[in-house]
Design a protein around this motif. Sequence first.
Motif, mmCIF file in Angstrom:
data_model
loop_
_atom_site.group_PDB
_atom_site.id
_atom_site.type_symbol
_atom_site.label_atom_id
_atom_site.label_comp_id
_atom_site.label_asym_id
_atom_site.label_seq_id
_atom_site.Cartn_x
_atom_site.Cartn_y
_atom_site.Cartn_z
ATOM 1 N N GLN A 114 0.841 -1.195 0.000
ATOM 2 C CA GLN A 114 0.000 0.000 0.000
ATOM 3 C C GLN A 114 0.880 1.250 0.000
ATOM 4 O OE1 GLN A 114 -2.318 0.929 3.424
ATOM 5 N NE2 GLN A 114 -3.845 2.002 2.248
ATOM 6 N N ARG A 115 1.970 1.200 0.779
ATOM 7 C CA ARG A 115 2.862 2.359 0.863
ATOM 8 C C ARG A 115 3.511 2.641 -0.497
ATOM 9 N NH1 ARG A 115 6.768 1.258 5.153
ATOM 10 N NH2 ARG A 115 4.966 1.349 6.495
ATOM 11 N N GLU A 116 3.778 1.556 -1.252
ATOM 12 C CA GLU A 116 4.444 1.725 -2.554
ATOM 13 C C GLU A 116 3.680 2.637 -3.504
ATOM 14 O OE1 GLU A 116 5.914 -1.648 -4.952
ATOM 15 O OE2 GLU A 116 6.198 -2.656 -3.036
ATOM 16 N N ILE A 117 2.368 2.627 -3.415
ATOM 17 C CA ILE A 117 1.599 3.420 -4.390
ATOM 18 C C ILE A 117 1.366 4.858 -3.902
ATOM 19 C CG2 ILE A 117 0.456 1.396 -5.417
ATOM 20 C CD1 ILE A 117 -1.589 3.611 -3.265
ATOM 21 N N LYS A 118 2.015 5.248 -2.823
ATOM 22 C CA LYS A 118 1.931 6.599 -2.255
ATOM 23 C C LYS A 118 0.472 6.959 -1.921
ATOM 24 C CE LYS A 118 5.939 8.049 -4.913
ATOM 25 N NZ LYS A 118 6.952 7.873 -3.876
ATOM 26 N N PRO A 119 -0.041 6.373 -0.838
ATOM 27 C CA PRO A 119 -1.463 6.566 -0.519
ATOM 28 C C PRO A 119 -1.744 7.880 0.207
ATOM 29 C CG PRO A 119 -0.478 5.066 1.055
ATOM 30 C CD PRO A 119 0.624 5.494 0.132
ATOM 31 N N TYR A 120 -1.441 8.962 -0.452
ATOM 32 C CA TYR A 120 -1.718 10.291 0.128
ATOM 33 C C TYR A 120 -1.801 11.283 -1.022
ATOM 34 C CZ TYR A 120 3.330 9.736 -0.295
ATOM 35 O OH TYR A 120 4.577 9.417 -0.773
ATOM 36 N N ILE A 121 -2.369 12.445 -0.723
ATOM 37 C CA ILE A 121 -2.518 13.480 -1.752
ATOM 38 C C ILE A 121 -1.133 14.025 -2.114
ATOM 39 C CG2 ILE A 121 -3.455 15.796 -2.190
ATOM 40 C CD1 ILE A 121 -5.756 13.936 -1.931
ATOM 41 N N ILE A 122 -0.815 13.985 -3.391
ATOM 42 C CA ILE A 122 0.463 14.544 -3.856
ATOM 43 C C ILE A 122 0.157 15.895 -4.509
ATOM 44 C CG2 ILE A 122 2.372 14.254 -5.485
ATOM 45 C CD1 ILE A 122 1.967 11.207 -5.206
ATOM 46 N N ARG A 123 0.851 16.932 -4.049
ATOM 47 C CA ARG A 123 0.690 18.260 -4.663
ATOM 48 C C ARG A 123 2.062 18.746 -5.084
ATOM 49 N NH1 ARG A 123 -4.655 20.261 -5.234
ATOM 50 N NH2 ARG A 123 -3.732 22.327 -5.258
ATOM 51 N N GLU A 124 2.167 19.157 -6.338
ATOM 52 C CA GLU A 124 3.435 19.699 -6.819
ATOM 53 C C GLU A 124 3.669 21.043 -6.131
ATOM 54 O OE1 GLU A 124 5.570 18.281 -8.901
ATOM 55 O OE2 GLU A 124 4.305 16.501 -9.093
ATOM 56 N N GLY A 125 4.779 21.170 -5.463
ATOM 57 C CA GLY A 125 5.120 22.447 -4.829
ATOM 58 C C GLY A 125 4.200 22.815 -3.672
ATOM 59 N N GLY A 126 3.483 21.849 -3.147
ATOM 60 C CA GLY A 126 2.535 22.190 -2.084
ATOM 61 C C GLY A 126 3.032 21.825 -0.702
ATOM 62 N N GLU A 127 4.340 21.784 -0.561
ATOM 63 C CA GLU A 127 4.952 21.324 0.694
ATOM 64 C C GLU A 127 4.389 22.022 1.931
ATOM 65 O OE1 GLU A 127 7.768 19.025 1.509
ATOM 66 O OE2 GLU A 127 6.591 18.255 -0.160
ATOM 67 N N GLU A 128 4.369 23.369 1.858
ATOM 68 C CA GLU A 128 3.974 24.144 3.024
ATOM 69 C C GLU A 128 2.535 23.775 3.436
ATOM 70 O OE1 GLU A 128 5.383 25.835 5.166
ATOM 71 O OE2 GLU A 128 3.635 26.720 6.151
#
Lengths: 290, 112
Positions: A114-128
């Motif tokens: 499950q961790r391999e598929i990155k189970p979270y919202i990915i935002r480009e440049g949205g680190e903060e």
Amino acid sequence: METVKNVKFRIKRWIPEEGRFRVDTFEVPVFKGMTVLEGLIYIKENLDPSLAFRRSCRMATCGICGIIINGKPMLACATQILHLNSDVLTLEPLKNLPLVKDLVVDHTPFFEKQREIKPYIIREGGEEEYWNPSREYLQTPEEVEEYLQFSYCLTCALCYSACPITGTNPNYLGPQALMNAYRFIADSRDEGLLIRLDIVDSPDGCWGCHLAGSCSDACPKGVDPALAIQLLRRKIIERDLGYIKAVKGAPLAPPLPYVEEAKEVKPPKFTVRGAQKKIKEIMEKFVEQP
Amino acid sequence: MKESYIRLIQYLLGIAIAILILIHLAIFTSFIGPGYELGLSWETVSERMSSPFYDIIYTLLLFALLTHGFIGIRNILFEYITGYRARIAVSWVIWTIYIIILIYGMLPIIAS
Ligand code: SF4
Ligand code: SF4
Ligand code: FES
């Protein structure tokens, strides 16, 4: 409670010291509404305290009590004994996962996949915004519908245990991880489409599935991983044919006036009651706004 | 090659095979051909094989069926052979056999 009948629990127990299974049979007095998990608890409390099984919430929410009941992966806490219409129940630990003891299995490979598929919202440049979220992302009800059924997953691993490909290929990501990859791809807040498609585009990813649908059949929450896998394949082919490129995630909601004002509330200078009063004032002001 | 390209080729070949098989059946039956019995006679077959149109049709059919079949075998084997190196070795074996059968199948077409 009144006993309706006695049911035999034939439990296939994994004995780690001996590296083999042993089948023990217990007689359990069953009352109306009694679940398989309650039967197991009865055995542990009255017949054999050494019996090992997992449970936590007892209400089909945590997903930890999955076992195989009469050949089918099910949640012990969500399965009523009398509904099984059988005088003998055969209980086994989940398949395709390392055995620990009796009915207990180790879910680590399942969660690693499950961790391999990155189970979270990915935002480009949205680190903060990712680490210090200030506002929500805007999403329409229709956009929520796109992934809603897939978000009901409990991570119980019943689908993983039911999947024949997971049984033959230990590297196969499995129905839950693949379904979860689609769940985030279909989420309008996410921007990780191409990253995840690269992860699942492999014979051990969505192309390994046979579409027999045992996973969807086993899911206690009505999630359809087999469908999600087909939708992943479609996305990959669309990517290859140039129909989809990187996606832009949903925008952040505009700042709300009361949030800005609430920031002015400095707890150390107020008593709890004073702070509550101040917040109430701000909220009332906000509600009064047109 | 990306796995998805292989699968895309597999899908497209599936569609191509469906069309080519229909042509193939039409040639053998009385739909556009001389009927099933006559269509299989030595004279008709040899006459047909000397036509460039049928040469192309049969070359395409042979290529499509073999490729589709071998991609399928590869997929099945990959369920059991899961190591990276082992899969590369299996791919070499499969595609070598594929080339040999393809050339063997082409011989009558080239000879006619
Ligand atoms: S549909 Fe695919 S993922 Fe689901 S059980 Fe079958 S092979 Fe496994
Ligand atoms: S998809 Fe269903 S069966 Fe699979 S882990 Fe999630 S809740 Fe369990
Ligand atoms: S105990 Fe939590 S799902 Fe069964």
